[in-house]
Design a protein around this motif. Structure first.
Motif, PDB file in Angstrom:
ATOM      1  N   GLY A 229      21.104 -16.664 -19.977  1.00 39.57           N
ATOM      2  CA  GLY A 229      21.988 -17.688 -19.427  1.00 39.57           C
ATOM      3  C   GLY A 229      21.296 -18.916 -18.908  1.00 39.57           C
ATOM      4  N   ARG A 230      21.552 -19.208 -17.642  1.00 39.26           N
ATOM      5  CA  ARG A 230      21.032 -20.443 -17.039  1.00 39.26           C
ATOM      6  C   ARG A 230      19.515 -20.504 -17.040  1.00 39.26           C
ATOM      7  NH1 ARG A 230      24.856 -21.818 -11.860  1.00 39.26           N
ATOM      8  NH2 ARG A 230      26.514 -22.741 -13.105  1.00 39.26           N
ATOM      9  N   GLU A 231      18.860 -19.358 -16.819  1.00 39.09           N
ATOM     10  CA  GLU A 231      17.396 -19.366 -16.833  1.00 39.09           C
ATOM     11  C   GLU A 231      16.884 -19.774 -18.211  1.00 39.09           C
ATOM     12  OE1 GLU A 231      19.052 -16.574 -15.828  1.00 39.09           O
ATOM     13  OE2 GLU A 231      18.635 -16.487 -13.676  1.00 39.09           O
ATOM     14  N   MET A 232      17.503 -19.232 -19.276  1.00 38.90           N
ATOM     15  CA  MET A 232      17.078 -19.569 -20.642  1.00 38.90           C
ATOM     16  C   MET A 232      17.335 -21.037 -20.938  1.00 38.90           C
ATOM     17  SD  MET A 232      15.569 -18.273 -23.144  1.00 38.90           S
ATOM     18  CE  MET A 232      15.071 -19.006 -24.689  1.00 38.90           C
ATOM     19  N   LEU A 233      18.469 -21.541 -20.515  1.00 37.76           N
ATOM     20  CA  LEU A 233      18.776 -22.958 -20.708  1.00 37.76           C
ATOM     21  C   LEU A 233      17.738 -23.829 -19.999  1.00 37.76           C
ATOM     22  CD1 LEU A 233      20.660 -25.175 -21.769  1.00 37.76           C
ATOM     23  CD2 LEU A 233      22.001 -24.899 -19.670  1.00 37.76           C
ATOM     24  N   TYR A 234      17.452 -23.496 -18.749  1.00 34.04           N
ATOM     25  CA  TYR A 234      16.469 -24.263 -17.990  1.00 34.04           C
ATOM     26  C   TYR A 234      15.091 -24.201 -18.643  1.00 34.04           C
ATOM     27  CZ  TYR A 234      13.283 -25.820 -14.430  1.00 34.04           C
ATOM     28  OH  TYR A 234      12.292 -26.484 -13.775  1.00 34.04           O
ATOM     29  N   ILE A 235      14.659 -22.989 -19.030  1.00 32.03           N
ATOM     30  CA  ILE A 235      13.336 -22.840 -19.645  1.00 32.03           C
ATOM     31  C   ILE A 235      13.270 -23.605 -20.959  1.00 32.03           C
ATOM     32  CG2 ILE A 235      11.791 -21.154 -20.746  1.00 32.03           C
ATOM     33  CD1 ILE A 235      12.579 -19.226 -18.428  1.00 32.03           C
ATOM     34  N   THR A 236      14.324 -23.553 -21.755  1.00 30.52           N
ATOM     35  CA  THR A 236      14.343 -24.293 -23.021  1.00 30.52           C
ATOM     36  C   THR A 236      14.207 -25.789 -22.772  1.00 30.52           C
ATOM     37  OG1 THR A 236      15.671 -22.583 -24.091  1.00 30.52           O
ATOM     38  CG2 THR A 236      15.692 -24.777 -25.106  1.00 30.52           C
ATOM     39  N   ARG A 237      14.966 -26.317 -21.834  1.00 31.41           N
ATOM     40  CA  ARG A 237      14.866 -27.750 -21.514  1.00 31.41           C
ATOM     41  C   ARG A 237      13.484 -28.102 -20.991  1.00 31.41           C
ATOM     42  NH1 ARG A 237      20.649 -28.643 -18.445  1.00 31.41           N
ATOM     43  NH2 ARG A 237      21.918 -28.732 -20.327  1.00 31.41           N
ATOM     44  N   TRP A 238      12.942 -27.231 -20.143  1.00 28.89           N
ATOM     45  CA  TRP A 238      11.625 -27.505 -19.587  1.00 28.89           C
ATOM     46  C   TRP A 238      10.561 -27.470 -20.690  1.00 28.89           C
ATOM     47  CZ3 TRP A 238       7.041 -24.937 -19.588  1.00 28.89           C
ATOM     48  CH2 TRP A 238       6.026 -25.586 -18.882  1.00 28.89           C
ATOM     49  N   VAL A 239      10.596 -26.463 -21.568  1.00 29.81           N
ATOM     50  CA  VAL A 239       9.596 -26.357 -22.633  1.00 29.81           C
ATOM     51  C   VAL A 239       9.689 -27.572 -23.559  1.00 29.81           C
ATOM     52  CG1 VAL A 239       8.839 -25.030 -24.663  1.00 29.81           C
ATOM     53  CG2 VAL A 239       9.334 -23.851 -22.518  1.00 29.81           C
ATOM     54  N   LEU A 240      10.886 -28.029 -23.845  1.00 33.66           N
ATOM     55  CA  LEU A 240      11.041 -29.220 -24.685  1.00 33.66           C
ATOM     56  C   LEU A 240      10.367 -30.433 -24.030  1.00 33.66           C
ATOM     57  CD1 LEU A 240      12.135 -30.414 -27.262  1.00 33.66           C
ATOM     58  CD2 LEU A 240      14.330 -30.704 -26.120  1.00 33.66           C
ATOM     59  N   CYS A 241      10.603 -30.634 -22.752  1.00 34.89           N
ATOM     60  CA  CYS A 241       9.943 -31.733 -22.017  1.00 34.89           C
ATOM     61  C   CYS A 241       8.424 -31.532 -21.994  1.00 34.89           C
ATOM     62  CB  CYS A 241      10.483 -31.826 -20.596  1.00 34.89           C
ATOM     63  SG  CYS A 241      12.183 -32.407 -20.500  1.00 34.89           S
ATOM     64  N   PHE A 242       7.995 -30.301 -21.811  1.00 38.57           N
ATOM     65  CA  PHE A 242       6.567 -29.952 -21.788  1.00 38.57           C
ATOM     66  C   PHE A 242       5.911 -30.302 -23.128  1.00 38.57           C
ATOM     67  CE2 PHE A 242       3.385 -26.478 -22.505  1.00 38.57           C
ATOM     68  CZ  PHE A 242       2.453 -26.868 -21.558  1.00 38.57           C
ATOM     69  N   LEU A 243       6.570 -29.973 -24.234  1.00 43.37           N
ATOM     70  CA  LEU A 243       6.023 -30.277 -25.561  1.00 43.37           C
ATOM     71  C   LEU A 243       5.895 -31.785 -25.778  1.00 43.37           C
ATOM     72  CD1 LEU A 243       7.940 -27.622 -27.679  1.00 43.37           C
ATOM     73  CD2 LEU A 243       5.478 -27.633 -27.171  1.00 43.37           C
ATOM     74  N   VAL A 244       6.914 -32.526 -25.380  1.00 43.43           N
ATOM     75  CA  VAL A 244       6.865 -33.990 -25.509  1.00 43.43           C
ATOM     76  C   VAL A 244       5.717 -34.540 -24.663  1.00 43.43           C
ATOM     77  CG1 VAL A 244       8.097 -36.144 -24.991  1.00 43.43           C
ATOM     78  CG2 VAL A 244       9.292 -34.245 -26.118  1.00 43.43           C
ATOM     79  N   TRP A 245       5.577 -34.042 -23.446  1.00 41.15           N
ATOM     80  CA  TRP A 245       4.481 -34.483 -22.578  1.00 41.15           C
ATOM     81  C   TRP A 245       3.132 -34.173 -23.220  1.00 41.15           C
ATOM     82  CZ3 TRP A 245       0.519 -31.800 -20.186  1.00 41.15           C
ATOM     83  CH2 TRP A 245      -0.245 -32.543 -19.281  1.00 41.15           C
ATOM     84  N   CYS A 246       2.974 -32.965 -23.779  1.00 40.50           N
ATOM     85  CA  CYS A 246       1.711 -32.589 -24.435  1.00 40.50           C
ATOM     86  C   CYS A 246       1.418 -33.506 -25.615  1.00 40.50           C
ATOM     87  CB  CYS A 246       1.758 -31.135 -24.906  1.00 40.50           C
ATOM     88  SG  CYS A 246       1.635 -29.931 -23.572  1.00 40.50           S
ATOM     89  N   GLU A 247       2.449 -33.816 -26.414  1.00 37.87           N
ATOM     90  CA  GLU A 247       2.252 -34.713 -27.553  1.00 37.87           C
ATOM     91  C   GLU A 247       1.705 -36.055 -27.098  1.00 37.87           C
ATOM     92  OE1 GLU A 247       5.766 -33.094 -30.558  1.00 37.87           O
ATOM     93  OE2 GLU A 247       6.230 -34.643 -29.087  1.00 37.87           O
ATOM     94  N   GLN A 248       2.248 -36.566 -26.009  1.00 31.37           N
ATOM     95  CA  GLN A 248       1.823 -37.877 -25.519  1.00 31.37           C
ATOM     96  C   GLN A 248       0.469 -37.799 -24.816  1.00 31.37           C
ATOM     97  OE1 GLN A 248       5.227 -38.955 -23.167  1.00 31.37           O
ATOM     98  NE2 GLN A 248       6.439 -39.492 -24.961  1.00 31.37           N
ATOM     99  N   ASP A 249       0.319 -36.862 -23.901  1.00 30.41           N
ATOM    100  CA  ASP A 249      -0.893 -36.774 -23.094  1.00 30.41           C
ATOM    101  C   ASP A 249      -2.113 -36.363 -23.917  1.00 30.41           C
ATOM    102  OD1 ASP A 249      -2.018 -36.832 -20.290  1.00 30.41           O
ATOM    103  OD2 ASP A 249      -2.591 -34.800 -20.918  1.00 30.41           O
TER     104      ASP A 249
END
Length: 156
Positions: free
Chosen positions: A87-107
């Motif tokens: 549920g909410r934990e999976m939604l939050y983790i998915t959103r966070w991992v997506l942001c994390f991947l974008v940050w890694c691509e840039q950084d």
């Protein structure tokens, strides 16, 4: 856009002990055993090549994810999720991992992040697609137990 935390999930730097404290999903047991066998020196080398984080709620480890740079422009992503994430934990983790991947691509100045997904794990295929990964093909007998995986990649 900042990720909204609708739960009490927190994110912190990954620690090797997180792997042993997590109730890993059944289909990730093989990955779990590999990571559990890594020595402190292995983790030290990996930490110098990339970045990893852990999501937790109270005393419960919900998952860990990381990106390890292989060479200029290319990295491999990994993730372990607890079988208790819903549920909410999976939604939050998915959103966070997506942001994390974008940050890694840039950084890390990455053109490509790749990951492998077991052929017999349909939920992981859906998650990889949600995270922007594209299936590039089957890797026969890729896993330590002789099963096959698909190679997924995000490119920019």
């Amino acid at each position: 856009m900042p990720v909204q935390n609708a739960t009490r999930v927190q994110i912190r730097e990954f620690r090797p002990d997180d792997v042993q404290l997590m109730a890993v999903q059944d289909r990730q047991i093989g990955d779990y055993h590999i990571l559990r066998c890594m020595t402190d020196d292995d983790w030290e080398r990996a930490s110098k090549l990339g970045v990893s984080r852990t999501a937790y709620e109270g005393p419960t480890i919900l998952g860990s994810a990381g990106v390890i740079k292989l060479w200029t422009g290319r990295a491999v992503a990994w993730a372990l999720l607890s079988k208790h994430v819903h549920g909410r934990e999976m939604l939050y983790i998915t959103r966070w991992v997506l942001c994390f991947l974008v940050w890694c691509e840039q950084d890390m100045e990455l053109r490509r992040i790749e990951t492998s997904v077991r052929c017999d794990f349909p939920q992981a295929h859906r998650w990889a697609n949600m995270l922007g990964f594209v299936n590039e093909g089957k890797m026969l007998r890729y896993n330590p137990d002789g099963t096959s995986s698909f190679l997924y990649a995000r490119t920019r």
